[in-house]
Design a protein around this motif. Structure first.
Motif, mmCIF file in Angstrom:
data_model
loop_
_atom_site.group_PDB
_atom_site.id
_atom_site.type_symbol
_atom_site.label_atom_id
_atom_site.label_comp_id
_atom_site.label_asym_id
_atom_site.label_seq_id
_atom_site.Cartn_x
_atom_site.Cartn_y
_atom_site.Cartn_z
ATOM 1 N N LEU A 128 1.368 -5.962 8.647
ATOM 2 C CA LEU A 128 0.235 -5.585 7.647
ATOM 3 C C LEU A 128 0.202 -4.139 7.218
ATOM 4 O O LEU A 128 0.140 -3.475 6.276
ATOM 5 C CB LEU A 128 -1.166 -6.302 7.683
ATOM 6 N N PHE A 129 -0.007 -3.363 8.473
ATOM 7 C CA PHE A 129 -0.073 -1.903 8.469
ATOM 8 C C PHE A 129 1.327 -1.353 7.600
ATOM 9 O O PHE A 129 1.086 -0.414 6.904
ATOM 10 C CB PHE A 129 -0.463 -1.354 9.754
ATOM 11 N N TRP A 130 2.391 -1.636 8.119
ATOM 12 C CA TRP A 130 3.540 -1.070 7.744
ATOM 13 C C TRP A 130 3.674 -1.725 6.266
ATOM 14 O O TRP A 130 4.034 -0.956 5.283
ATOM 15 C CB TRP A 130 4.947 -1.325 8.664
ATOM 16 N N ASN A 131 3.922 -3.222 6.055
ATOM 17 C CA ASN A 131 4.303 -3.456 4.774
ATOM 18 C C ASN A 131 3.278 -3.375 3.546
ATOM 19 O O ASN A 131 3.832 -3.113 2.465
ATOM 20 C CB ASN A 131 4.246 -5.044 4.834
ATOM 21 N N SER A 132 1.945 -3.318 3.990
ATOM 22 C CA SER A 132 1.114 -2.957 2.744
ATOM 23 C C SER A 132 0.533 -1.522 2.538
ATOM 24 O O SER A 132 0.022 -1.169 1.311
ATOM 25 C CB SER A 132 -0.241 -3.787 3.145
ATOM 26 N N TRP A 133 0.966 -0.674 3.679
ATOM 27 C CA TRP A 133 0.715 0.707 3.325
ATOM 28 C C TRP A 133 1.597 1.685 3.756
ATOM 29 O O TRP A 133 1.866 2.434 2.853
ATOM 30 C CB TRP A 133 -0.779 0.784 4.114
ATOM 31 N N ALA A 134 1.835 1.743 4.825
ATOM 32 C CA ALA A 134 2.779 2.832 5.385
ATOM 33 C C ALA A 134 4.262 3.070 4.850
ATOM 34 O O ALA A 134 4.665 4.022 4.435
ATOM 35 C CB ALA A 134 2.813 2.817 6.980
ATOM 36 N N SER A 135 4.955 1.911 4.384
ATOM 37 C CA SER A 135 6.092 1.794 4.003
ATOM 38 C C SER A 135 6.174 2.617 2.486
ATOM 39 O O SER A 135 7.039 2.780 2.035
ATOM 40 C CB SER A 135 6.707 0.415 3.721
#
Length: 473
Positions: A128-135
């Motif tokens: 969730l951290f990567w897909n929804s924000w960091a990417s």
């Protein structure tokens, strides 16, 4: 590049491209334990991380989250409250990163699989951290690293869910080559000739962690005695720990490599399942795949055989040495290896280990033969004796697309190798046996791979080309 890094040119170029890119990067660095993954990342970035955490081996969810919190507070210089949920922990990391006003933000999560403790939902939170924000933030360069190669392959690189194809770059860190090993030892002040370096490689493989244990004031034999056979030998218990840290069910993995250590030419999957009395074919296929991914074994084809007849062979040099000389050693002789200096058992091991060393350096061998650009298959060949012919075996065949097959003979010797009349007859007979049974119409070239080359005599003229130890450096 950092001067502390030996070799690893391609890997450093990947990290450089990642850092300089204009998009968010998720880089996965994987490879077996002790191979230098953490060292590479830390030394390339010179510890200039905006956030760094490492997983705790067999740590609980509470322990992992507690350490995450301490690292976050240290890097941010802020006091974040402790949380008991990974979703909340990554929300805090998002908040901290949002406060950074930088063109490049480097986040390093080491031993990534260890953070995924049972029922922790760590991976879902990271997803969730990567897909929804960091990417969506091009300044973020997130590097994850893991020794548990099987976990990295199945849960991150091979994920079929939310992390499918999310890794932007991957680095599989392999053991050092002979050339890299030479550079590494020189950096430690160890000045040995290439024959001695090859022997060290045949004992320890190209694993930096093991190579750094060598001490320049001792001879190679003294070093091996100290590392494996002395009272507090540092590498005596390494074998057990290595498998335990890499695989959850380490017993089956150890059973496989210990079985293969007794079968020099390798075994088929069916043969291994029969010997180990296994019935779960799907699970065993995963075991073999994981061992291949961790560079313990290799999967290769016998010349002319079908896909189902592929062989698996133990090729990890440290494991081969350990199982041959250390596992059942009673430990009473602290100078075991020095006293084995001219034994038949050691000579036999040298011969086989040199063959494995050659198989680790196929690109260098092809380069010396001038066939780097020619598509080729690497295989072996053997045939059982019958009423019509004797048995025969060729451990390295380079089957080239330019209608030539290289039949390679590998010999480890302390001086130039001399082809005797008997050996000449054996090679000729083996070549013709291969030609007749394989029905090949390609030209057959005999290649000698030796430590110091061939001694010129009546029989050396039949060899089309030579590769010596120096060529593999």
């Amino acid at each position: 590049m950092n001067n502390n890094i030996v070799g690893r040119i391609q890997e450093c170029n990947i990290l450089k491209s990642c850092y300089e890119s204009d998009k968010a990067e998720l880089v996965a660095v994987y490879g077996r334990r002790r191979i230098g993954k953490t060292f590479l990342v830390k030394n390339y970035f010179k510890d200039k991380f905006d956030f760094y955490i490492t997983g705790i081996y067999q740590g609980s969810k509470k322990e992992q989250l507690g350490f995450f919190n301490r690292q976050l507070c240290e890097y941010s210089k802020m006091l974040y409250p402790k949380v008991d949920d990974w979703f909340d922990a990554f929300e805090q990391l998002k908040h901290y990163i949002s406060t950074l006003k930088k063109e490049k933000i480097v986040v390093f999560i080491d031993e990534f699989p260890w953070l995924d403790s049972p029922k922790s939902r760590f991976l879902k939170s990271f997803e969730l951290f990567w897909n929804s924000w960091a990417s969506d933030r091009p300044q973020i360069k997130l590097i994850v690293c893991g020794s548990a190669t099987t976990w990295m392959m199945s849960h991150l690189l091979g994920d079929k869910g939310g992390l499918h194809n999310r890794v932007t770059r991957r680095i599989k860190l392999a053991p050092f080559t002979l050339g890299e090993t030479e550079l590494f030892l020189k950096k430690q002040g160890i000045v040995w000739n290439r024959y001695q370096i090859a022997e060290a490689y045949m004992t320890l493989g190209g694993t930096p962690y093991y190579l750094q244990m060598l001490q320049k004031q001792y001879s190679l034999a003294q070093n091996i005695d100290h590392l494996f056979f002395s009272e507090n030998a540092e590498l005596r218990d390494e074998y057990t720990f290595l498998f335990r840290s890499l695989f959850n069910d380490s017993a089956i993995y150890r059973n496989v490599v210990e079985l293969l250590s007794k079968k020099a030419k390798g075994m088929t999957r069916a043969e291994m399942m029969s010997c180990l009395k296994l019935s779960d074919g799907g699970n065993f296929t995963n075991v073999l795949e994981n061992l291949c991914n961790c560079d313990f074994i290799r999967r290769y084809s016998a010349f002319g055989k079908k896909e189902r007849d592929v062989l698996y062979q133990l090729t990890d040099l440290y494991t081969l040495f350990y199982l041959k000389f250390v596992k059942d050693n009673n430990g009473r002789d602290e100078h075991f290896w020095t006293n084995m200096i001219d034994s038949s058992e050691r000579r036999a091991w040298c011969g086989y280990s040199f063959e494995q060393l050659c198989l680790h350096h196929i690109p260098q061998i092809k380069n010396k033969l001038g066939i780097s650009g020619i598509q080729s298959d690497i295989c072996s060949w053997s045939t059982q004796a019958t009423d019509e012919h004797r048995g025969g075996q060729i451990d390295l065949i380079i089957d080239r697309k330019d209608q030539i097959i290289n039949l390679c003979e590998m010999k480890f010797s302390v001086s130039e190798f001399e082809i005797s009349k008997k050996y000449d007859e054996e090679m000729r007979e083996r070549r013709e046996l291969f030609r007749n049974i394989s029905k090949t119409r390609k030209a057959l070239h005999l290649i000698m791979i030796t430590t110091y080359g061939l001694k010129q005599n009546t029989y050396s003229g039949m060899i089309q080309n030579e590769v010596v130890l120096d060529d593999m450096f």
